[in-house]
Design an enzyme around this catalytic site. Structure first.
Site, PDB file in Angstrom:
ATOM      1  N   ALA A   1       0.813  -1.230   0.000  1.00 28.58           N
ATOM      2  CA  ALA A   1       0.000   0.000   0.000  1.00 28.58           C
ATOM      3  C   ALA A   1       0.845   1.279   0.000  1.00 28.58           C
ATOM      4  O   ALA A   1       0.413   2.314   0.499  1.00 28.58           O
ATOM      5  CB  ALA A   1      -0.976  -0.007   1.179  1.00 28.58           C
ATOM      6  N   ILE A   2       2.026   1.191  -0.588  1.00 28.13           N
ATOM      7  CA  ILE A   2       2.901   2.370  -0.658  1.00 28.13           C
ATOM      8  C   ILE A   2       2.657   3.112  -1.974  1.00 28.13           C
ATOM      9  O   ILE A   2       2.582   2.485  -3.037  1.00 28.13           O
ATOM     10  CB  ILE A   2       4.393   1.970  -0.598  1.00 28.13           C
TER      11      ILE A   2
ATOM     12  N   HIS B   1       4.736   4.847  -4.094  1.00 26.38           N
ATOM     13  CA  HIS B   1       6.189   4.961  -4.190  1.00 26.38           C
ATOM     14  C   HIS B   1       6.603   6.314  -4.763  1.00 26.38           C
ATOM     15  O   HIS B   1       5.944   6.842  -5.673  1.00 26.38           O
ATOM     16  CB  HIS B   1       6.746   3.852  -5.086  1.00 26.38           C
TER      17      HIS B   1
HETATM   18  C1  FAD Z   1       3.437  -8.426  -2.405  1.00 27.15           C
HETATM   19  C2  FAD Z   1       3.128  -7.210  -3.228  1.00 27.15           C
HETATM   20  C3  FAD Z   1       3.474  -5.936  -2.773  1.00 27.15           C
HETATM   21  C4  FAD Z   1       3.213  -4.819  -3.546  1.00 27.15           C
HETATM   22  N1  FAD Z   1       3.432  -3.569  -3.029  1.00 27.15           N
HETATM   23  C5  FAD Z   1       3.122  -2.478  -3.773  1.00 27.15           C
HETATM   24  C6  FAD Z   1       3.282  -1.170  -3.219  1.00 27.15           C
HETATM   25  O1  FAD Z   1       3.576  -0.997  -2.051  1.00 27.15           O
HETATM   26  N2  FAD Z   1       3.042  -0.111  -4.033  1.00 27.15           N
HETATM   27  C7  FAD Z   1       2.683  -0.260  -5.329  1.00 27.15           C
HETATM   28  O2  FAD Z   1       2.541   0.737  -6.016  1.00 27.15           O
HETATM   29  N3  FAD Z   1       2.457  -1.486  -5.855  1.00 27.15           N
HETATM   30  C8  FAD Z   1       2.647  -2.584  -5.093  1.00 27.15           C
HETATM   31  N4  FAD Z   1       2.408  -3.832  -5.586  1.00 27.15           N
HETATM   32  C9  FAD Z   1       1.914  -3.956  -6.961  1.00 27.15           C
HETATM   33  C10 FAD Z   1       0.422  -3.696  -7.047  1.00 27.15           C
HETATM   34  O3  FAD Z   1      -0.291  -4.328  -5.999  1.00 27.15           O
HETATM   35  C11 FAD Z   1      -0.060  -4.222  -8.395  1.00 27.15           C
HETATM   36  O4  FAD Z   1       0.790  -3.736  -9.393  1.00 27.15           O
HETATM   37  C12 FAD Z   1      -1.467  -3.757  -8.718  1.00 27.15           C
HETATM   38  O5  FAD Z   1      -2.337  -4.038  -7.659  1.00 27.15           O
HETATM   39  C13 FAD Z   1      -1.923  -4.456  -9.999  1.00 27.15           C
HETATM   40  O6  FAD Z   1      -3.246  -4.095 -10.259  1.00 27.15           O
HETATM   41  P1  FAD Z   1      -4.022  -4.775 -11.459  1.00 27.15           P
HETATM   42  O7  FAD Z   1      -5.325  -4.101 -11.536  1.00 27.15           O
HETATM   43  O8  FAD Z   1      -3.150  -4.802 -12.657  1.00 27.15           O
HETATM   44  O9  FAD Z   1      -4.157  -6.314 -11.026  1.00 27.15           O
HETATM   45  P2  FAD Z   1      -5.130  -7.026  -9.986  1.00 27.15           P
HETATM   46  O10 FAD Z   1      -5.351  -6.232  -8.777  1.00 27.15           O
HETATM   47  O11 FAD Z   1      -4.585  -8.403  -9.788  1.00 27.15           O
HETATM   48  O12 FAD Z   1      -6.513  -7.089 -10.756  1.00 27.15           O
HETATM   49  C14 FAD Z   1      -6.732  -7.921 -11.858  1.00 27.15           C
HETATM   50  C15 FAD Z   1      -8.175  -8.353 -11.800  1.00 27.15           C
HETATM   51  O13 FAD Z   1      -8.508  -9.055 -12.996  1.00 27.15           O
HETATM   52  C16 FAD Z   1      -9.436 -10.043 -12.660  1.00 27.15           C
HETATM   53  N5  FAD Z   1      -9.459 -11.052 -13.729  1.00 27.15           N
HETATM   54  C17 FAD Z   1      -8.475 -11.905 -14.066  1.00 27.15           C
HETATM   55  N6  FAD Z   1      -8.868 -12.705 -15.074  1.00 27.15           N
HETATM   56  C18 FAD Z   1     -10.140 -12.329 -15.384  1.00 27.15           C
HETATM   57  C19 FAD Z   1     -11.098 -12.804 -16.332  1.00 27.15           C
HETATM   58  N7  FAD Z   1     -10.836 -13.837 -17.148  1.00 27.15           N
HETATM   59  N8  FAD Z   1     -12.311 -12.198 -16.377  1.00 27.15           N
HETATM   60  C20 FAD Z   1     -12.599 -11.165 -15.536  1.00 27.15           C
HETATM   61  N9  FAD Z   1     -11.738 -10.708 -14.605  1.00 27.15           N
HETATM   62  C21 FAD Z   1     -10.517 -11.280 -14.536  1.00 27.15           C
HETATM   63  C22 FAD Z   1      -8.914 -10.581 -11.345  1.00 27.15           C
HETATM   64  O14 FAD Z   1      -9.895 -11.297 -10.637  1.00 27.15           O
HETATM   65  C23 FAD Z   1      -8.467  -9.315 -10.659  1.00 27.15           C
HETATM   66  O15 FAD Z   1      -9.459  -8.771  -9.828  1.00 27.15           O
HETATM   67  C24 FAD Z   1       2.619  -4.971  -4.818  1.00 27.15           C
HETATM   68  C25 FAD Z   1       2.235  -6.237  -5.256  1.00 27.15           C
HETATM   69  C26 FAD Z   1       2.446  -7.344  -4.456  1.00 27.15           C
HETATM   70  C27 FAD Z   1       1.944  -8.678  -4.897  1.00 27.15           C
END
Ligand code: FAD
Length: 492
Positions: free
Chosen positions: A48-49, A51
């Site tokens: 939750a940073i 950055h």
């Molecule tokens: C351990 C860890 C620490 C982190 N710390 C930080 C931090 O401190 N600061 C920072 O900036 N970033 C951080 N990150 C990175 C950040 O959390 C991610 O980059 C970000 O949340 C990615 O968002 P997203 O929407 O791409 O993916 P997600 O949040 O994974 O969302 C993707 C969504 O797509 C959905 N989906 C998948 N397939 C399908 C389908 N076929 N049909 C419909 N829906 C589907 C999933 O269910 C999911 O809800 C961290 C990540 C991790 C794992």
């Protein structure tokens, strides 16, 4: 078949921020999420940073998106009611040779256009006395901050709905409908939907989705898992973000505060073959505890109240078909081999920070592709947050309770969450229909008792408000029902 201009796959922070950005224009937009709620992927299991942007390799898209997004969070927080605190972050050197690394990190920060200053060991200890007294210096990045990661998904999507975007949860993308080299719709488990564009924001599944369109078959996401401890806020307080000097693959194991008050310890960074693997492991937890104790020796295992893990969507292959190397960089692009697809893939850390800039970048890509984006008249950037009893003063609590007695009934005693707040979330624009959905929105059940007091009452309230049997109430969707059977017949 319902027709849309744009369908977004994935209700993580990238999909939700993109939905809000697109809601500024005269477009018919649908966001589909396969799980029972939004924000259940990486967006709900991270540090939750927000950055500062010192870490990404200069010149990468990741570095650019981080730098652009960081200042956006003040406005986002003000407009959408997202809890956010710009507390700054420290990279703490603990050995005699680490101060040299701090110089290198400062140079990288400067190349990325990010403010950073080296402070002495004495100054570090003055600012955060819990740091290991063996500290030899630290790099301070004042623009880093902490955000509520759940609100970072819910708030922009509620605002997008307010401005006309449609959302369907429990709706899984299955395949594309392609006609003459262009995407014209999607097959989902809830039927077919027509569209001119699909935005692939599916987190660790983004590679599999683009492969269905025949795009970048060599691009592969291999998740890297990060495990955490959550410490009891009644036991330990911390306002800072403490990093160790980073390794080649990760920013290291941190000790940090949160907008909510709990201290987090983690994450480690281990490759996993299973995209659904969010299990914590004995060796992993030992690794993070031992590493964190080097930063803050006074950490006490008695303060641990919970553990969790999330997976980073690490894109680990170069892509000869596009001539680009996406090794560890974000892949945000309109591929040339098919019409109608936008990829937001490989969004590992700092993807939470970068999400609002990624959304704006996608808007620019659509404009470059000839999409005439006409601003919507009357677009409203404001989303009013719902009252949080625990954040109000006595007088405000009294007024709220007088207006609605449900705000006088405390359901979660650790976090002081009222029945009124739970009911409001169940009937909100993105209805909270599971225990965890209520938890993500109110922070209920995150205190020392971990929900043992509130859970039966929340099941009761969900059952009453949704008009379903308590046996149907689940923790996080089908398969996680909280009750198995009735134990005795109840007479009317
Ligand atoms: C351990 C860890 C620490 C982190 N710390 C930080 C931090 O401190 N600061 C920072 O900036 N970033 C951080 N990150 C990175 C950040 O959390 C991610 O980059 C970000 O949340 C990615 O968002 P997203 O929407 O791409 O993916 P997600 O949040 O994974 O969302 C993707 C969504 O797509 C959905 N989906 C998948 N397939 C399908 C389908 N076929 N049909 C419909 N829906 C589907 C999933 O269910 C999911 O809800 C961290 C990540 C991790 C794992």
């Amino acid at each position: 078949m319902n027709n849309y201009d744009i369908i977004i796959i994935g209700g993580g922070v990238v999909g939700c921020m993109t939905a809000r950005a697109l809601s500024r224009y005269n477009l018919k937009v649908l966001l589909i999420e396969k799980q029972s709620d939004i924000g259940m992927g990486a967006s709900s299991a991270n540090s939750a940073i927000i950055h500062a942007g010192h870490d990404p390799v200069p010149g990468t898209l990741k570095a650019r998106m981080n730098k652009l997004a960081n200042p956006m969070w003040d406005t986002l927080s003000a407009e959408l009611g997202i809890p956010f605190r710009r507390c700054g972050a420290y990279i703490v050197a603990l050995t005699a040779d680490e101060p040299g690394c701090l110089e290198d990190l400062k140079q990288r920060a400067m190349l990325n256009g990010v403010q950073a200053e080296i402070i002495s060991a004495e100054e570090m200890l003055r600012r955060e006395p819990k740091v290991n007294p063996a500290v030899t210096g630290a790099l301070f990045t004042p623009t880093a901050g902490l955000v509520d990661p759940f609100a970072a998904c819910i708030a922009p999507l509620e605002n997008a709905i307010h401005n006309g975007v449609e959302v369907k949860v429990d709706t899984a993308f299955e395949d594309f409908i392609i006609h003459q080299g262009a995407i014209v719709g999607v097959h989902t488990n809830q039927g077919d939907f027509g569209c001119r564009w699909v935005i692939n924001a599916a987190g660790v599944y983004a590679d599999e989705i683009m492969h269905k369109a025949g795009v970048h078959p060599e691009f592969k996401i291999t998740p890297r898992k990060g495990e955490y401890y959550v410490l009891d806020q009644a036991d330990i307080e911390m306002d800072s973000i403490l990093f160790p000097v980073p390794s080649a693959v990760s920013k290291g194991i941190l000790v940090l505060g949160s907008t909510h008050g709990n201290v987090l310890v983690g994450p480690n960074s281990n490759l996993t073959a299973d995209k659904q693997d969010t299990a914590v492991t004995g060796p992993g937890l030992t690794e993070i505890w031992q590493s964190a104790q080097k930063l803050v020796p006074s950490l006490n295992q008695k303060s641990i109240i919970a553990v969790f893990a999330g997976t980073r969507a690490t894109g680990n292959a170069s892509s000869p078909s596009s001539g680009m190397d996406y090794n560890h960089d974000f892949m945000i692009e309109i591929p040339s081999s098919i019409r109608g697809l936008v990829n937001a893939a490989g969004i590992e850390s700092p993807g939470l920070t970068a999400a609002p800039a990624i959304a704006e970048y996608i808007i620019e890509l659509l404009k470059d592709a000839g999409e005439a984006l006409k601003p919507k008249k009357g677009w409203d950037p404001i989303r009013q947050p719902r009252p949080r009893f625990n954040h109000l003063n006595r007088e405000e609590q009294r007024v709220l309770g007088e207006a609605d007695p449900a705000y006088r009934r405390i359901i979660c005693r650790c976090e002081m969450v009222t029945e009124g707040e739970i009911i409001a979330e169940i009937h909100a624009p993105i209805p909270a229909r599971t225990y965890d959905a209520i938890k993500r929105r109110t922070w209920l059940g995150t205190g020392r008792c971990l929900g043992s007091f509130d859970m039966p009452r929340v099941v009761d309230i969900l059952s009453r408000e949704l008009g379903v049997s308590p046996l149907e109430i689940s923790k996080k969707g089908p398969g996680s029902e909280l009750l198995f059977r009735t134990t005795k017949e109840v007479e009317d």
